[in-house]
Design a protein around this motif. Sequence first.
Motif, PDB file in Angstrom:
ATOM      1  N   PHE A 164     -29.702  39.988 -62.028  1.00 21.62           N
ATOM      2  CA  PHE A 164     -28.870  40.634 -61.018  1.00 21.62           C
ATOM      3  C   PHE A 164     -28.526  39.631 -59.927  1.00 21.62           C
ATOM      4  O   PHE A 164     -29.268  38.679 -59.663  1.00 21.62           O
ATOM      5  CB  PHE A 164     -29.566  41.858 -60.422  1.00 21.62           C
ATOM      6  N   SER A 165     -27.392  39.833 -59.311  1.00 23.26           N
ATOM      7  CA  SER A 165     -26.901  38.919 -58.285  1.00 23.26           C
ATOM      8  C   SER A 165     -27.594  39.160 -56.959  1.00 23.26           C
ATOM      9  O   SER A 165     -27.949  40.290 -56.616  1.00 23.26           O
ATOM     10  CB  SER A 165     -25.391  39.081 -58.118  1.00 23.26           C
ATOM     11  N   CYS A 166     -27.761  38.088 -56.184  1.00 17.75           N
ATOM     12  CA  CYS A 166     -28.394  38.167 -54.867  1.00 17.75           C
ATOM     13  C   CYS A 166     -27.365  38.098 -53.742  1.00 17.75           C
ATOM     14  O   CYS A 166     -27.404  38.884 -52.808  1.00 17.75           O
ATOM     15  CB  CYS A 166     -29.386  37.020 -54.698  1.00 17.75           C
ATOM     16  N   PHE A 167     -26.447  37.135 -53.833  1.00 16.48           N
ATOM     17  CA  PHE A 167     -25.403  36.970 -52.823  1.00 16.48           C
ATOM     18  C   PHE A 167     -24.338  36.048 -53.404  1.00 16.48           C
ATOM     19  O   PHE A 167     -24.574  35.325 -54.379  1.00 16.48           O
ATOM     20  CB  PHE A 167     -25.962  36.373 -51.524  1.00 16.48           C
ATOM     21  N   THR A 168     -23.176  36.063 -52.819  1.00 15.46           N
ATOM     22  CA  THR A 168     -22.099  35.172 -53.260  1.00 15.46           C
ATOM     23  C   THR A 168     -22.055  33.943 -52.349  1.00 15.46           C
ATOM     24  O   THR A 168     -22.537  33.971 -51.213  1.00 15.46           O
ATOM     25  CB  THR A 168     -20.739  35.879 -53.221  1.00 15.46           C
ATOM     26  N   PHE A 204     -23.213  34.438 -48.688  1.00 14.68           N
ATOM     27  CA  PHE A 204     -24.236  33.609 -48.056  1.00 14.68           C
ATOM     28  C   PHE A 204     -23.982  33.489 -46.556  1.00 14.68           C
ATOM     29  O   PHE A 204     -24.929  33.506 -45.761  1.00 14.68           O
ATOM     30  CB  PHE A 204     -24.261  32.216 -48.692  1.00 14.68           C
ATOM     31  N   ALA A 205     -22.732  33.385 -46.174  1.00 11.52           N
ATOM     32  CA  ALA A 205     -22.399  33.262 -44.754  1.00 11.52           C
ATOM     33  C   ALA A 205     -22.894  34.473 -43.966  1.00 11.52           C
ATOM     34  O   ALA A 205     -23.257  34.360 -42.792  1.00 11.52           O
ATOM     35  CB  ALA A 205     -20.891  33.095 -44.583  1.00 11.52           C
ATOM     36  N   GLU A 206     -22.898  35.650 -44.608  1.00 12.16           N
ATOM     37  CA  GLU A 206     -23.341  36.879 -43.940  1.00 12.16           C
ATOM     38  C   GLU A 206     -24.857  37.049 -43.958  1.00 12.16           C
ATOM     39  O   GLU A 206     -25.393  37.830 -43.178  1.00 12.16           O
ATOM     40  CB  GLU A 206     -22.700  38.097 -44.612  1.00 12.16           C
ATOM     41  N   ARG A 207     -25.526  36.322 -44.845  1.00 16.11           N
ATOM     42  CA  ARG A 207     -26.973  36.480 -45.003  1.00 16.11           C
ATOM     43  C   ARG A 207     -27.723  35.570 -44.039  1.00 16.11           C
ATOM     44  O   ARG A 207     -28.257  34.529 -44.402  1.00 16.11           O
ATOM     45  CB  ARG A 207     -27.372  36.182 -46.450  1.00 16.11           C
ATOM     46  N   GLU A 208     -27.794  35.982 -42.775  1.00 15.25           N
ATOM     47  CA  GLU A 208     -28.474  35.175 -41.765  1.00 15.25           C
ATOM     48  C   GLU A 208     -29.961  35.008 -42.074  1.00 15.25           C
ATOM     49  O   GLU A 208     -30.589  34.048 -41.626  1.00 15.25           O
ATOM     50  CB  GLU A 208     -28.283  35.797 -40.385  1.00 15.25           C
TER      51      GLU A 208
END
Length: 341
Positions: free
Chosen positions: A161-165, A317-321
């Motif tokens: 499953f995907s984690c983040f783009t 990724f940019a949103e995943r602080e």
Amino acid sequence: MNFQQLRYVGSAIRNDFNLTKVASELFTSQPGVSKQIKELEAELKIEIFVRRGKRLVGLTEAGHSVVEIIERLLVEADNLKRLSDDFVDTDKGRLIIATTHNQANYVLPRVLLDFRREFPKVEVELRQGSPGSVVEMVLHGKADIGVATEAMEGRPALRTFSCFTWEHVAIVPPDHPLAAVETVTLQDLAAYPVITYTSEYSGRSRIDAAFERAGVRPDIRLAAVDAGVIKTYVKLGMGVGIVAQMAVENGSSDGLAIVRGSSKLFDASSTKVAIAKSTLVRSYIARFIRMLAPHVEERQLKRQGEISIDPAKLHSFAEREDLHIGRGTSVPCELAQGASE
């Protein structure tokens, strides 16, 4: 028939039929391994291995079927131990993560710091390799979790499953002509030698596909598996680098500039996590996965079956602080001390 015999067979497969390596792995003698395998074959009344003299060189037709069953039995035996450990020592154990250089260097550091705070008694081991080897390590029980971009999907024995783009960006020295361009094109990038990842790493297929769609043939002057290597040669002026954005945002920029607008030239990639379908997921493993993919619920991880993810819940990724290290981030004192113990 006993589990030790089954372990010898399983180890023989993992070690390419080399009984010397099997004996070393299982702390026994080579003659003892050979004797136990022959006794198992005698009890089953079939030959599992093809032999050339005293050497094992492959599996017989019956052996292929036998090995499938043996691998399932060994996995379930390990699952019994994991189940017991999960009730007796919920916060203690070992986590083996198979991953690529890019993920190990630029995605996992913040996650592992947070994980260490929650589970100080869990020993973590990183095993780095190509995306293909990451998959193989998870499939053959050499790792609990696989983290990569390529090669993770379409494997029936894995739950993926995907984690983040994330996106690719072009990088150049600050005095490079492209550093002053407001809106870059693929034609602009291709006017210079290109330095990027090798074909099986870090979304390279998306880079190639973008140039191909644009009818542009880039001069790939150098390919490497690690963004750090790419940045070194870009800094030396060998060409324009194309790297994963995490390598710049979660790593040293080395004084290089991101070419404005370059992130929009390539299709987004996604970091994925994979676990073997047959493996029981311990609580701390589920927690680690959720640190990477918070949109996945723990109850989904604990039960068998596919995990359905709402694409709207998949952040970039940019949103995943929570994944960002930030410049000047230091290792907390208690973690640094623990790492040296």
